[in-house]
Design a protein around this motif. Sequence first.
Motif, PDB file in Angstrom:
ATOM      1  N   ARG A   1       2.695  -1.828   4.312  1.00 64.46           N
ATOM      2  CA  ARG A   1       2.333  -0.421   4.182  1.00 64.46           C
ATOM      3  C   ARG A   1       3.589   0.460   4.100  1.00 64.46           C
ATOM      4  O   ARG A   1       4.464   0.399   4.963  1.00 64.46           O
ATOM      5  CB  ARG A   1       1.494   0.005   5.381  1.00 64.46           C
ATOM      6  CG  ARG A   1       0.832   1.373   5.235  1.00 64.46           C
ATOM      7  CD  ARG A   1       0.281   1.844   6.572  1.00 64.46           C
ATOM      8  NE  ARG A   1      -0.650   0.916   7.168  1.00 64.46           N
ATOM      9  CZ  ARG A   1      -1.967   0.933   6.970  1.00 64.46           C
ATOM     10  NH1 ARG A   1      -2.488   1.842   6.177  1.00 64.46           N
ATOM     11  NH2 ARG A   1      -2.749   0.046   7.567  1.00 64.46           N
TER      12      ARG A   1
ATOM     13  N   LEU B   1       0.861  -1.182   0.000  1.00 66.78           N
ATOM     14  CA  LEU B   1       0.000   0.000   0.000  1.00 66.78           C
ATOM     15  C   LEU B   1       0.895   1.230   0.000  1.00 66.78           C
ATOM     16  O   LEU B   1       1.602   1.504   0.969  1.00 66.78           O
ATOM     17  CB  LEU B   1      -0.919   0.002   1.228  1.00 66.78           C
ATOM     18  CG  LEU B   1      -1.824   1.221   1.404  1.00 66.78           C
ATOM     19  CD1 LEU B   1      -2.712   1.445   0.184  1.00 66.78           C
ATOM     20  CD2 LEU B   1      -2.671   1.073   2.671  1.00 66.78           C
TER      21      LEU B   1
ATOM     22  N   HIS C   1       4.808   4.273   4.337  1.00 71.39           N
ATOM     23  CA  HIS C   1       4.311   5.564   4.818  1.00 71.39           C
ATOM     24  C   HIS C   1       5.472   6.376   5.344  1.00 71.39           C
ATOM     25  O   HIS C   1       6.553   5.857   5.643  1.00 71.39           O
ATOM     26  CB  HIS C   1       3.247   5.361   5.904  1.00 71.39           C
ATOM     27  CG  HIS C   1       3.740   4.629   7.110  1.00 71.39           C
ATOM     28  ND1 HIS C   1       4.213   5.267   8.238  1.00 71.39           N
ATOM     29  CD2 HIS C   1       3.849   3.301   7.367  1.00 71.39           C
ATOM     30  CE1 HIS C   1       4.572   4.353   9.133  1.00 71.39           C
ATOM     31  NE2 HIS C   1       4.372   3.159   8.633  1.00 71.39           N
TER      32      HIS C   1
ATOM     33  N   GLU D   1       1.948   5.318  -0.214  1.00 70.88           N
ATOM     34  CA  GLU D   1       1.514   6.502   0.529  1.00 70.88           C
ATOM     35  C   GLU D   1       0.310   7.172  -0.131  1.00 70.88           C
ATOM     36  O   GLU D   1      -0.550   7.749   0.540  1.00 70.88           O
ATOM     37  CB  GLU D   1       2.681   7.490   0.638  1.00 70.88           C
ATOM     38  CG  GLU D   1       2.380   8.750   1.437  1.00 70.88           C
ATOM     39  CD  GLU D   1       2.341   8.497   2.932  1.00 70.88           C
ATOM     40  OE1 GLU D   1       1.781   9.345   3.650  1.00 70.88           O
ATOM     41  OE2 GLU D   1       2.867   7.465   3.378  1.00 70.88           O
ATOM     42  N   ASN D   2       0.217   7.065  -1.449  1.00 70.10           N
ATOM     43  CA  ASN D   2      -0.890   7.690  -2.186  1.00 70.10           C
ATOM     44  C   ASN D   2      -2.157   6.842  -2.204  1.00 70.10           C
ATOM     45  O   ASN D   2      -3.143   7.187  -2.873  1.00 70.10           O
ATOM     46  CB  ASN D   2      -0.461   8.005  -3.617  1.00 70.10           C
ATOM     47  CG  ASN D   2      -0.007   6.759  -4.387  1.00 70.10           C
ATOM     48  OD1 ASN D   2      -0.190   5.638  -3.927  1.00 70.10           O
ATOM     49  ND2 ASN D   2       0.611   6.973  -5.541  1.00 70.10           N
ATOM     50  N   GLY D   3      -2.154   5.715  -1.492  1.00 67.39           N
ATOM     51  CA  GLY D   3      -3.344   4.880  -1.390  1.00 67.39           C
ATOM     52  C   GLY D   3      -3.473   3.822  -2.474  1.00 67.39           C
ATOM     53  O   GLY D   3      -4.465   3.083  -2.502  1.00 67.39           O
TER      54      GLY D   3
END
Length: 307
Positions: free
Chosen positions: A215, A135, A217, A137-139
């Motif tokens: 993820r 996933l 981030h 950072e921009n989704g």
Amino acid sequence: MEDQPNDIMVSICCTAYNHEKFIEQTLEGFIMQQCNFKFEILISDDASPDNTASIIKKYEDKYPDLFRVFYLKENQYSKGIKPLFNILFPAAKGKYIAICEGDDYWTDPLKLQRQVDFLEENLQYSCCFHRYLTLEENGIFKDELLPHISVDTIINTSIFFRDWYTKTLTSLIRKSDLDKSKYYKYIDARDTVLFYELLNVKQGICLNFKGGVYRKHLGGIWSLKSALGQKKISTIVLEEIYSFNKKNLTLVNYIKKNIVFLITNQSFKSNLDLYNKLNTIYFKNFLIKQQILKYKNSFLNMFNNKV
């Protein structure tokens, strides 16, 4: 690590730090597991300054028989102490260990059951993994596994360094194949070291199902580092692995490729210490020294011509 007599099949080990935005989704992924065996959830909160600990405490209070939490008063990672290796692994009671950091999460409620079933039936494997999504950072979700992999894939030490199949969130480890002494000899015992040493004991396998999300981030310890910074750390870790495993030719070639990348990259033109480090005792009798010498002049020119 010897198996302890108990009825816990899997110890889920989770390290958390500043994960207040993500930890609830992580814990829900643990609780939703549908298993025909008992599992425990071990968490270390490394003195998070945010609300991570308080969120974990709510789950611990709700599921007291499931959770064992280590609330650390001082940050151990900054002292060079790895909570996963030094706190959670020694405390694990299960026959198997599953790993998931506090900002990643599982999506398949049968993840543990699938992996335990496989390892119970296949004693020749020390560990198993599964596919995962990243996933951004921009989704946006990305499937990181090599696109040509569409079946269960055996992993040995050679394949491990040729193609990177996994993240810690996908792993299930046979605890009896863990040897503490192997990891404590490393200065920087990262997941690369963990999986490499397990594959030195027995082969592993990547099962063909997607069971979780890694993820990326801005608050992530690894994500915060630049691509070149990640490459530099990875090379240093590989250098240390090489010092204990000098006969693995695939590893030798992999390290050579990474070191040449670092030496010739403009972003490291001011880092003369890098050249000195790469010419340490680990490489005195190593064919990579020829590569270092080959690029030495261009590297020093970049250093002398720095802005």
